[in-house]
Design a protein around this motif. Sequence first.
Motif, PDB file in Angstrom:
ATOM      1  N   VAL A   1       0.842  -1.188   0.000  1.00 39.56           N
ATOM      2  CA  VAL A   1       0.000   0.000   0.000  1.00 39.56           C
ATOM      3  C   VAL A   1       0.880   1.242   0.000  1.00 39.56           C
ATOM      4  CG1 VAL A   1      -1.893  -1.152   1.189  1.00 39.56           C
ATOM      5  CG2 VAL A   1      -0.143   0.034   2.528  1.00 39.56           C
ATOM      6  N   SER A   2       0.299   2.335  -0.421  1.00 41.74           N
ATOM      7  CA  SER A   2       1.002   3.614  -0.405  1.00 41.74           C
ATOM      8  C   SER A   2       0.494   4.442   0.770  1.00 41.74           C
ATOM      9  CB  SER A   2       0.775   4.368  -1.721  1.00 41.74           C
ATOM     10  OG  SER A   2      -0.605   4.482  -2.009  1.00 41.74           O
ATOM     11  N   ILE A   3       1.418   5.122   1.436  1.00 42.28           N
ATOM     12  CA  ILE A   3       1.100   5.858   2.662  1.00 42.28           C
ATOM     13  C   ILE A   3       1.384   7.345   2.481  1.00 42.28           C
ATOM     14  CG2 ILE A   3       1.633   6.111   5.117  1.00 42.28           C
ATOM     15  CD1 ILE A   3       0.281   3.468   4.407  1.00 42.28           C
ATOM     16  N   TRP A   4       0.407   8.163   2.845  1.00 44.23           N
ATOM     17  CA  TRP A   4       0.558   9.610   2.857  1.00 44.23           C
ATOM     18  C   TRP A   4       0.811  10.060   4.291  1.00 44.23           C
ATOM     19  CZ3 TRP A   4       1.131  13.365  -0.678  1.00 44.23           C
ATOM     20  CH2 TRP A   4       0.927  14.692  -0.282  1.00 44.23           C
ATOM     21  N   VAL A   5       1.869  10.806   4.511  1.00 41.38           N
ATOM     22  CA  VAL A   5       2.187  11.290   5.849  1.00 41.38           C
ATOM     23  C   VAL A   5       1.464  12.612   6.092  1.00 41.38           C
ATOM     24  CG1 VAL A   5       4.004  12.014   7.433  1.00 41.38           C
ATOM     25  CG2 VAL A   5       4.436  10.168   5.787  1.00 41.38           C
ATOM     26  N   ALA A   6       0.572  12.621   7.080  1.00 46.43           N
ATOM     27  CA  ALA A   6      -0.201  13.827   7.402  1.00 46.43           C
ATOM     28  C   ALA A   6       0.669  14.792   8.193  1.00 46.43           C
ATOM     29  CB  ALA A   6      -1.448  13.451   8.199  1.00 46.43           C
ATOM     30  N   GLU A   7       0.910  15.960   7.649  1.00 47.56           N
ATOM     31  CA  GLU A   7       1.734  16.955   8.327  1.00 47.56           C
ATOM     32  C   GLU A   7       0.915  18.121   8.866  1.00 47.56           C
ATOM     33  OE1 GLU A   7       6.013  16.914   6.404  1.00 47.56           O
ATOM     34  OE2 GLU A   7       4.519  17.071   4.797  1.00 47.56           O
ATOM     35  N   ASP A   8      -0.387  18.136   8.574  1.00 51.07           N
ATOM     36  CA  ASP A   8      -1.260  19.222   9.020  1.00 51.07           C
ATOM     37  C   ASP A   8      -2.308  18.768  10.031  1.00 51.07           C
ATOM     38  OD1 ASP A   8       0.013  21.019   7.247  1.00 51.07           O
ATOM     39  OD2 ASP A   8      -1.262  20.334   5.601  1.00 51.07           O
ATOM     40  N   TYR A   9      -2.448  17.457  10.199  1.00 48.07           N
ATOM     41  CA  TYR A   9      -3.461  16.921  11.106  1.00 48.07           C
ATOM     42  C   TYR A   9      -2.821  15.899  12.037  1.00 48.07           C
ATOM     43  CZ  TYR A   9      -6.749  18.850   7.680  1.00 48.07           C
ATOM     44  OH  TYR A   9      -7.445  19.677   6.844  1.00 48.07           O
ATOM     45  N   HIS A  10      -3.444  15.734  13.205  1.00 47.08           N
ATOM     46  CA  HIS A  10      -2.963  14.755  14.174  1.00 47.08           C
ATOM     47  C   HIS A  10      -4.122  13.899  14.663  1.00 47.08           C
ATOM     48  CE1 HIS A  10       0.988  16.611  14.298  1.00 47.08           C
ATOM     49  NE2 HIS A  10       0.367  17.775  14.330  1.00 47.08           N
ATOM     50  N   ARG A  11      -3.829  12.624  14.895  1.00 50.26           N
ATOM     51  CA  ARG A  11      -4.845  11.689  15.368  1.00 50.26           C
ATOM     52  C   ARG A  11      -5.165  11.924  16.840  1.00 50.26           C
ATOM     53  NH1 ARG A  11      -3.959   7.145  18.122  1.00 50.26           N
ATOM     54  NH2 ARG A  11      -5.582   5.513  18.138  1.00 50.26           N
ATOM     55  N   SER A  12      -4.123  12.232  17.635  1.00 52.09           N
ATOM     56  CA  SER A  12      -4.307  12.443  19.064  1.00 52.09           C
ATOM     57  C   SER A  12      -3.086  13.178  19.601  1.00 52.09           C
ATOM     58  CB  SER A  12      -4.483  11.105  19.786  1.00 52.09           C
ATOM     59  OG  SER A  12      -4.722  11.285  21.159  1.00 52.09           O
ATOM     60  N   GLY A  13      -3.160  13.605  20.859  1.00 49.60           N
ATOM     61  CA  GLY A  13      -2.050  14.308  21.470  1.00 49.60           C
ATOM     62  C   GLY A  13      -1.826  13.852  22.893  1.00 49.60           C
ATOM     63  N   PRO A  14      -0.810  14.375  23.555  1.00 49.36           N
ATOM     64  CA  PRO A  14      -0.515  13.988  24.940  1.00 49.36           C
ATOM     65  C   PRO A  14      -1.719  14.207  25.849  1.00 49.36           C
ATOM     66  CG  PRO A  14       1.282  15.293  24.020  1.00 49.36           C
ATOM     67  CD  PRO A  14       0.155  15.372  23.034  1.00 49.36           C
ATOM     68  N   GLY A  15      -2.023  13.187  26.650  1.00 49.98           N
ATOM     69  CA  GLY A  15      -3.150  13.288  27.566  1.00 49.98           C
ATOM     70  C   GLY A  15      -4.497  13.047  26.924  1.00 49.98           C
ATOM     71  N   GLY A  16      -4.508  12.784  25.613  1.00 46.09           N
ATOM     72  CA  GLY A  16      -5.760  12.550  24.902  1.00 46.09           C
ATOM     73  C   GLY A  16      -6.183  11.096  24.969  1.00 46.09           C
ATOM     74  N   THR A  17      -6.912  10.655  23.955  1.00 46.65           N
ATOM     75  CA  THR A  17      -7.465   9.299  23.942  1.00 46.65           C
ATOM     76  C   THR A  17      -6.759   8.392  22.942  1.00 46.65           C
ATOM     77  OG1 THR A  17      -9.173   9.958  22.343  1.00 46.65           O
ATOM     78  CG2 THR A  17      -9.736  10.100  24.693  1.00 46.65           C
ATOM     79  N   GLY A  18      -5.528   8.762  22.550  1.00 43.40           N
ATOM     80  CA  GLY A  18      -4.832   8.009  21.518  1.00 43.40           C
ATOM     81  C   GLY A  18      -4.605   6.550  21.841  1.00 43.40           C
ATOM     82  N   ASP A  19      -4.420   6.208  23.124  1.00 47.20           N
ATOM     83  CA  ASP A  19      -4.180   4.816  23.469  1.00 47.20           C
ATOM     84  C   ASP A  19      -5.460   4.083  23.862  1.00 47.20           C
ATOM     85  OD1 ASP A  19      -4.596   6.105  25.859  1.00 47.20           O
ATOM     86  OD2 ASP A  19      -2.877   5.232  26.901  1.00 47.20           O
ATOM     87  N   ALA A  20      -6.609   4.714  23.639  1.00 43.47           N
ATOM     88  CA  ALA A  20      -7.910   4.062  23.833  1.00 43.47           C
ATOM     89  C   ALA A  20      -8.501   3.760  22.460  1.00 43.47           C
ATOM     90  CB  ALA A  20      -8.855   4.960  24.623  1.00 43.47           C
ATOM     91  N   LYS A  21      -9.200   2.646  22.360  1.00 41.43           N
ATOM     92  CA  LYS A  21      -9.823   2.304  21.078  1.00 41.43           C
ATOM     93  C   LYS A  21     -11.247   2.843  21.090  1.00 41.43           C
ATOM     94  CE  LYS A  21      -9.969  -1.524  17.760  1.00 41.43           C
ATOM     95  NZ  LYS A  21      -9.074  -0.868  16.787  1.00 41.43           N
TER      96      LYS A  21
END
Length: 377
Positions: free
Chosen positions: A196-216
């Motif tokens: 697959v081809s992957i685009w690296v997002a440089e303007d958006y973020h999935r989560s940040g410190p203290g957020g819900t990134g490690d929760a599904k």
Amino acid sequence: MTSTDSSAILPAELEDLVALFDVEQSDAPTPDAEREAALAEPRFGTVFTDHMARITWRQDTGWLDRRIEKYGPLQLDPATAVLHYAQEIFEGMKAYKHADGSVWTFRPDANAARFARSAHRLALPALSVDDFIGSIAALVRTDRAWVPGGEDSSLYLRPFMFASEAFLGVRPAAEVEYLCIASPVGPYFAGGVRPVSIWVAEDYHRSGPGGTGDAKCGGNYAASLLPQTQAQQNGCDQVCFLDAVTNSFLEELGGMNVFVVMADGSVHTPELTGSILEGVTRSSILQLVSDRGRDVVERRIPLAEVVAGLADGTVREVFACGTAAVITPVGRLASGTFDHTVGTGEPGELTMQIRTELTDIQYGRAADRHGWMRRLA
């Protein structure tokens, strides 16, 4: 342990867990011919089995009413909390039919533990490991005829929990519903595994410190949809996010963890920082790679290092992993400032070796030396 071992018996305790669920058979089961047609060409998440598992939680009573009931629409009040405050979590797993007809799942204890961690982060009640596994086993046994037996086919399981109380105040809900639904699925890559081809997002973020990134939870995936659209507009299949603090370190794809294989044979993956989901497939790959005697490194991986490595050959392979696709080779990494082919653009040698080893364990074609598989039926 493979499914043909004489010791591969149903544990007595699983029988006790399944017995806690009252089974109400559907009054309109799918006709055999229609079900067989669906199993002949299963498509991810479009056709569902006849039943679903369900448990209700109330603040004053705890978990109650464990049951298997007819699959069907949910009736929700317009003020249902999840519709306004997104208080919900989910998991993704599979049930595999082995050559002898038995049905197994992969590391359900790990999914149950992550489900509990996600619940804690979203201020939802913890569901016990027993109820989690019992609900899955009870559902699979009720809808066993829906487990496909084709090459690399499986029954995808989606346990989820949401705030069901009807109220508009901002606080944890006092009523919650847990359900598990199931969908027969075929190979993720119908024409064979492809890079697959992957685009690296440089303007958006999935989560940040203290957020819900490690929760599904759904909010993380909702945050990935616009960047995913951006990736597709740039001719890429998936999006990869960077950390929200420095915008320079690899984190994960919209729904998969990422690995980098170096020319010296070492395998690197972003360390768990609290904003990255701890994937069950990810941890399994770390074990299998370590079993091969290769160095396994969990660390912060600078995007600039990967880009330079693709250019000078010090990065040999890149792959992503998750429940749905298992292991996906990456053939191209691009953004608005670079565009590099990974290796030759074909699936990497180690990538495919680990993928084969993992799927052979899941389907009972190889010994389960780590005790990851659990028989459901």
